[in-house]
Motif scaffolding. Structure first.
Motif, PDB file in Angstrom:
ATOM      1  N   TRP A  50     -70.263  -7.624 -51.528  1.00 18.32           N
ATOM      2  CA  TRP A  50     -70.935  -7.296 -52.656  1.00 18.32           C
ATOM      3  C   TRP A  50     -70.717  -6.967 -54.152  1.00 18.32           C
ATOM      4  O   TRP A  50     -71.314  -6.877 -54.479  1.00 18.32           O
ATOM      5  CB  TRP A  50     -70.794  -5.823 -52.514  1.00 18.32           C
ATOM      6  CG  TRP A  50     -69.451  -5.127 -52.787  1.00 18.32           C
ATOM      7  CD1 TRP A  50     -69.481  -4.365 -53.867  1.00 18.32           C
ATOM      8  CD2 TRP A  50     -68.227  -5.057 -52.088  1.00 18.32           C
ATOM      9  NE1 TRP A  50     -67.802  -3.838 -54.080  1.00 18.32           N
ATOM     10  CE2 TRP A  50     -67.254  -4.519 -52.565  1.00 18.32           C
ATOM     11  CE3 TRP A  50     -67.903  -5.138 -50.270  1.00 18.32           C
ATOM     12  CZ2 TRP A  50     -65.929  -3.480 -51.913  1.00 18.32           C
ATOM     13  CZ3 TRP A  50     -66.870  -5.079 -49.851  1.00 18.32           C
ATOM     14  CH2 TRP A  50     -65.963  -4.146 -50.917  1.00 18.32           C
ATOM     15  N   SER A  76     -69.275  -1.746 -51.422  1.00 21.40           N
ATOM     16  CA  SER A  76     -68.791  -1.565 -49.997  1.00 21.40           C
ATOM     17  C   SER A  76     -69.840  -1.243 -48.702  1.00 21.40           C
ATOM     18  O   SER A  76     -70.060   0.233 -49.429  1.00 21.40           O
ATOM     19  CB  SER A  76     -67.292  -1.727 -49.593  1.00 21.40           C
ATOM     20  OG  SER A  76     -67.228  -0.083 -49.581  1.00 21.40           O
ATOM     21  N   SER A  77     -69.354  -1.681 -47.788  1.00 23.46           N
ATOM     22  CA  SER A  77     -70.108  -0.427 -46.764  1.00 23.46           C
ATOM     23  C   SER A  77     -69.165   0.777 -46.307  1.00 23.46           C
ATOM     24  O   SER A  77     -69.634   1.670 -45.476  1.00 23.46           O
ATOM     25  CB  SER A  77     -70.431  -1.644 -45.615  1.00 23.46           C
ATOM     26  OG  SER A  77     -71.124  -2.156 -45.576  1.00 23.46           O
ATOM     27  N   ASP A  83     -78.629  -5.788 -46.151  1.00 24.93           N
ATOM     28  CA  ASP A  83     -77.139  -5.951 -46.659  1.00 24.93           C
ATOM     29  C   ASP A  83     -76.738  -5.780 -45.447  1.00 24.93           C
ATOM     30  O   ASP A  83     -76.925  -5.818 -43.529  1.00 24.93           O
ATOM     31  CB  ASP A  83     -76.461  -4.271 -46.911  1.00 24.93           C
ATOM     32  CG  ASP A  83     -76.884  -3.798 -47.913  1.00 24.93           C
ATOM     33  OD1 ASP A  83     -77.959  -4.509 -48.795  1.00 24.93           O
ATOM     34  OD2 ASP A  83     -76.755  -2.773 -48.917  1.00 24.93           O
ATOM     35  N   ASP A  96     -67.349  -7.945 -46.031  1.00 25.07           N
ATOM     36  CA  ASP A  96     -68.041  -6.701 -46.513  1.00 25.07           C
ATOM     37  C   ASP A  96     -66.531  -5.623 -46.414  1.00 25.07           C
ATOM     38  O   ASP A  96     -65.985  -5.796 -45.927  1.00 25.07           O
ATOM     39  CB  ASP A  96     -69.013  -6.117 -45.305  1.00 25.07           C
ATOM     40  CG  ASP A  96     -68.948  -5.178 -46.418  1.00 25.07           C
ATOM     41  OD1 ASP A  96     -69.295  -4.690 -46.984  1.00 25.07           O
ATOM     42  OD2 ASP A  96     -70.998  -4.739 -45.051  1.00 25.07           O
TER      43      ASP A  96
END
Ligand SMILES: [Zn+2]
Length: 481
Positions: free
Chosen positions: A310, A330-331, A353, A360
């Motif tokens: 990201w 970020s996730s 994404d 990630d």
């Protein structure tokens, strides 16, 4: 290319009613105060710390990434290499108690996971969504536990050092209301404290030549916070030092970065998928997410030049790689496959994404891919910024793997003189050396020797030395200073 700014770490002190809890690091994108502990990777924080100490560091590092991006974009249509890169790894286990003295079986498991993930042979690659099938890659990078130590002796590739230090993050001597003091402490002291792991005289273990080995230190990265009821804080799962440009960066910057030994620090619980340790409360919720051995896969990616997918920012920031979809954050350890937070144009489409990507902060349970672009960056870093870390072996010949491991080539880097030492007496072998432009520098045959001394004539730079014997061959990269 978008200009990167410096993200600041927002530091919040929380005192929960039910339990005393210390410092919490939050990213700028998530300004909302939360009682969730935000854990993560410290690699970008290390870069920000270096930039605070020496303003301009991040700009240099971003220029390095832009240079790589420019060079690999010129090579996008060239045939990929037929060789694999083999990186010798040494694990330094620095333990204060028996549970931190992680057994060899966990280290071997971690090496297997690294190899499966980097060669794309892990079974969960079937979970990669079809939209990404044209961009994911076998990176052709492999890892072996070092078999020869820096003195030329046989080794398991594992060192074990007992230490008096319980918390390598250090001791936070500030309490509630001392937000600025805590912020200063984090900025000035936390990373120095953690890198004590890499120093013999500070309770850690000094590295093996970081140009030639990937050093991974395993220890307890937590902070002790006496002012918060002896709260034991974990801020980083792990972190890695970034590649540097030794030829073009000013000495003042290189000297600063060199304070930190090159390699990876990893919290001991995050090693391998068969680690007997697990996170205690309140970190226990991470157990199902990160104990897949993929934290080290992520940190090695940083060591080989990759940024977070990201871009450590919103949609205006990216990771300097053309085929990874951008994301606005970020996730946060989930595997949400419905998110598409930024508009991309990758081969004419706007993919979602990519929670499948190792770079990630998604859960290890859904991470299963590197991309072709990420692979090209790692190869470029191995060829130009970590030139003697790996040796290359031709694919489809397992014998070559053993063959290359039977040689010790030193010193490397060198000012010219090189010694090749073989484990065995070799009847006859041929040495062919080319410079980085492909020009022949040396082509000689030898018989019945185990040690050979010679000098590389010519200007400084990278030389490729092939050793050939009885249909086996291997290539060593030698850096002449
Ligand atoms: Zn990271």
């Amino acid at each position: 290319m978008k200009t990167k700014g410096v993200l600041t770490i927002i530091l919040t002190i929380l005192m929960l009613q039910s339990q005393a809890q210390g410092l919490v690091l939050q990213s700028k994108q998530n300004k909302q105060t939360t009682t969730n502990i935000t854990l993560g990777c410290g690699s970008y924080d290390l870069m920000q710390h270096l930039d605070n100490k020496k303003p301009g560091f991040l700009e240099l590092s971003n220029k390095l990434m832009q240079n790589i991006e420019k060079n690999i974009s010129n090579q996008r249509n060239t045939k990929s290499s037929d060789s694999i890169y083999v990186i010798p790894v040494v694990f330094h286990i620095v333990y204060n108690n028996d549970s931190e003295n992680i057994p060899d079986s966990v280290i071997q498991n971690q090496i297997e996971i690294l190899n499966h993930c980097y060669r794309r042979t892990n079974s969960d690659t079937t979970n990669t969504r079809p939209v990404f099938h044209n961009i994911v890659a076998d990176t052709k990078i492999e890892f072996v536990l070092a078999e020869i130590d820096p003195e030329g002796n046989p080794t398991t590739g594992i060192t074990r050092t007992q230490t008096d230090i319980e918390y390598f993050g250090g001791i936070l001597a500030y309490g509630q209301g001392q937000d600025q003091e805590i912020l200063d402490w984090v900025n000035d002291s936390l990373l120095y404290n953690l890198f004590r792991l890499t120093n013999d005289t500070l309770g850690g273990k000094k590295p093996w030549n970081p140009d030639k080995y990937l050093n991974v230190w395993i220890g307890d990265l937590r902070i002790l916070e006496p002012e918060f009821n002896n709260y034991k804080e974990l801020v980083y799962f792990g972190l890695s030092t970034p590649p540097m440009d030794h030829h073009n960066w000013p000495d003042s910057v290189l000297n600063l970065v060199n304070i930190y030994e090159q390699g990876i620090l990893l919290h001991y619980i995050n090693l391998g998928a068969n680690n007997p340790n697990s996170f205690p409360n309140p970190y226990h919720t991470y157990n199902g997410l990160i104990t897949t051995g993929k934290i080290l896969v992520h940190e090695v990616g940083h060591f080989l030049g990759l940024r977070h997918i990201w871009g450590d920012g919103d949609c205006n920031f990216n990771d300097f790689i053309y085929d990874t979809p951008n994301a606005n954050a970020s996730s946060q350890y989930n595997c949400n496959k419905n998110r598409n937070t930024c508009v991309d144009d990758i081969y004419g489409i706007d993919p979602p994404d990519m929670v499948e990507n190792y770079m990630d902060y998604s859960s290890g349970n859904c991470q299963n891919s590197f991309t072709i672009g990420q692979t090209a960056v790692m190869h470029y870093v191995l060829n130009h910024y970590r030139p003697v870390l790996s040796n290359t072996i031709e694919i489809n010949n397992i014998e070559n793997n053993q063959f290359y491991q039977s040689f010790n080539v030193y010193p490397n880097p060198t000012t010219g003189a090189v010694t090749i030492k073989s484990e065995h007496d070799i009847d006859d072998f041929q040495i062919i050396i080319h410079d980085s432009q492909g020009r022949l520098v040396k082509n000689t045959c030898f018989m019945d020797i185990t040690t050979l001394n010679f000098t590389i004539e010519g200007s400084r730079g990278i030389y490729f030395m092939e050793i050939i014997s009885n249909n086996k061959r291997t290539t060593f990269k030698i850096l002449k200073l």
